[in-house]
Structure formats: C-alpha cells, structure tokens
Design an enzyme around this catalytic site. Sequence first.
Site, PDB file in Angstrom:
ATOM      1  N   ASP A 176     -41.558 -51.058   8.399  1.00 42.28           N
ATOM      2  CA  ASP A 176     -42.392 -50.068   9.083  1.00 42.28           C
ATOM      3  C   ASP A 176     -42.981 -49.100   8.071  1.00 42.28           C
ATOM      4  O   ASP A 176     -44.174 -48.768   8.115  1.00 42.28           O
ATOM      5  CB  ASP A 176     -41.564 -49.293  10.111  1.00 42.28           C
ATOM      6  CG  ASP A 176     -41.618 -49.902  11.500  1.00 42.28           C
ATOM      7  OD1 ASP A 176     -42.674 -50.447  11.862  1.00 42.28           O
ATOM      8  OD2 ASP A 176     -40.618 -49.831  12.219  1.00 42.28           O
ATOM      9  N   VAL A 177     -42.142 -48.625   7.166  1.00 37.51           N
ATOM     10  CA  VAL A 177     -42.620 -47.684   6.145  1.00 37.51           C
ATOM     11  C   VAL A 177     -43.623 -48.367   5.232  1.00 37.51           C
ATOM     12  O   VAL A 177     -44.676 -47.807   4.899  1.00 37.51           O
ATOM     13  CB  VAL A 177     -41.436 -47.117   5.345  1.00 37.51           C
ATOM     14  CG1 VAL A 177     -41.928 -46.277   4.174  1.00 37.51           C
ATOM     15  CG2 VAL A 177     -40.531 -46.286   6.249  1.00 37.51           C
TER      16      VAL A 177
END
Length: 394
Positions: A176-177
């Site tokens: 996600d990051v």
Amino acid sequence: METPTPSGPSGGPLAGLLVADFSRVLAGPYATMLLADLGAEVIKVEAPAGDETRSWMPPTRGETSTYYLGINRGKRSLALDLRTAEDAGAARELARRADVVIENFKPGTLAKYGLDFAAVSAANPGVVYASITGFGPGAGAHVPGYDLMVQAISGLMSLTGDPEGEPFRAGISVFDVMAGNHAAIGILAALRHRDATGTGQHVEVNLLSSALSGLVNHSSAYVAGGTVPYRMGNAHPSVFPYEPFPTADRDLIVAAANDGQFRRLCDVLGIPETADDPRFAHNKDRTARREELRPLLVERLATRGATDWFEALVAAGVPAAPINTIDGGFAMAERFGLDPIVEVGEGERAVPMARHPITFSTTPARYELPPPELDEHGPELRKWLTGAEGESRD
C-alpha cells in the site's frame, strides 16, 4: 490549467495545485498526504460514514484512530453521498476544477456517478486522473485489493519468516505504501507532461505491479535467472555477512557487503587473519561458505554487547545496526539530527506526526492543517463549489 484553486496553505513546491482526493484507507491517502505536505490543496472527499481508517483502532489519540491520523494531515474534509444528485453534482464540479483527481474505487464504480476518467477528462481536459487498484482494471478488477492479499499473491510472504516456519506478512502494509509512492510519482510525471502540453492523462497504479517491481532482486532472480527465491529468515541470498548476529546481550545487524567492509569487520573483531583466508576472500566465497564463517564471527561478537559493537563497527566504516523497537528508531533519528517528529496544527488540535521524508533546500514541506474531522470543511467547500469558479473559498 486556468481553473483557479481555492485558497489554502501557501508555499511549497506544489502550491496552487488542487487535488480532489476520492481515495480511502492507505495507498491513496498516503499519496495525497505527501502532495499536501508539498503545498497542494487536498480536498478529501469522504462518504457520510467517513474513511474506514477512522474506525481502525486501537491505538488512538483521544477518540481518534492513530491509523487515520498518520496519513491524513494537510487535507480538508468534505463528506458527500454520491448516491444523491446534489452531492454527486458537487463531486463532479470539484473534479472539473481540480488539477488532480485520485481514486481507489473498484474499477467501473465511479462511471455511474459521472466521475470516471472519461467523464471527468471530457469536462476537464487537463486533469491528471490517478486510479489505484489491487490488481488492475482487467481480469483482476473483481478481486479486492488488500495489502495482505498482495503480500500473499506476489510471493513476498514466501520470502518472509523462518526457513522452517510458516510464511509471514511484513510488519506494515508495505505494498500500500509502495503503491502510494508510485501514485505520487506518476501524478508528478503526468503534471510535468500537462504543463508542457496542456493535456492531462490517466495514471494507473495497482498494488500487484508495485509489489513485483518492489521485490527487485527477487523478481530479477526469477525473471532474468529462472530461479524462484526461497525463505531464508534474516539471511541474504547473495551477500554474507548480511543478517543479525548474537552478541553478549542482544542481536546486532552486520552488513559487510563488500571485501573492504569485510576486512574492516575482521580487524574490529580482532580476527584479521580471517580476511586473508582464501575461503572467505570474496563475497561469493563467503556466501558459499557462510556456515563455516558464521561461527567465527559469532564467537567474537559474543564478547561485547550490541551497542559497543555498533559504535566500534560504524566508526570503522562497517555497516551495523541494533534491532530497535519503534521508539528506538525515532530516538536514533533524533540522535542523527533528523528531527523526525513535527507538530501539525495548533492548540488542542496539534498532532505529533512523522516528518515528510524529503528535504528541499528552497521549498520545504508544510505542516499547517491537522488531520480533519469528518466533513470539517464541508460548509465552506459546498459554498465554494456552488459559487462562481473564481470565488474565494474563504
């Protein structure tokens, strides 16, 4: 674009840029927080129930989820129910005025509200429209895009954990990051193109592609070398020593990744003859004979504590690191003068947060708006969206 933006935080390299943020949870909000730090005016559009991360607790600061706080500074919140004609119209008007639209809905969802790329770009030809999905808009469009699923599907979990144990997820939602960073990079590149040509475009990021790119040497091992990497715990498949080693009190990372570093390691450990041993002359030799070399290193490291070895090794130019908890990580950053914590907002609304990771010599990051309450800026934003386009929001 000639569309004026509402007034907001001044300064920063992205000052004057209006971002309509229709994303939620992590990848999109992380990307837009980075843009907000750099001066963009970010309007966070939320459903009436709010971003899911508002309820992801514990831990909390007061009554607010620290998960939500960690990725939503610098934004203004506008709650809209896209199922109503009025709110859908306001959303379309926001998208028409925006320089950037970012969303992470299931592919195809926004078309029924006139908020898909085709509809938005027809009204706003210069828009940079960024979509974040789990598995792309094609055959994987129906698959939910959760980071844990991507860690499993991509192969990361097969590489994480004890060789004799079960696969493990990374300690954070790493993809996600990573996808959030890729989205920010894509948006900035598309804005550069827009500024040169006047034409916007659709930027698409998916977590699985971010994952396969982010697996770097492991991806290359398979794609270029036909080798499927396997779980090695904390060991490195291509470098030794490059892992934790026990000391007199706790484990210490030692990462002597080239011959010069290995020789300095042996000097500090008091075994210079080991660097001259032809069995360990070069990295490929040390990697092939790691089980012969490891006991020699462990024997010497056991004579002192991790902190003592860290100081001695780093002073000699040998990469080494204690294995800290998060508080120790921030303490180390303070020691190194990185000033890792910033106060965002003022008075009772002030929130301590991790500093933006990029330093600019001329246009530093801004930290003016704390993470917003749900629909905190709704009244002023609705007034602005229903008024003349050039009308000040304040």
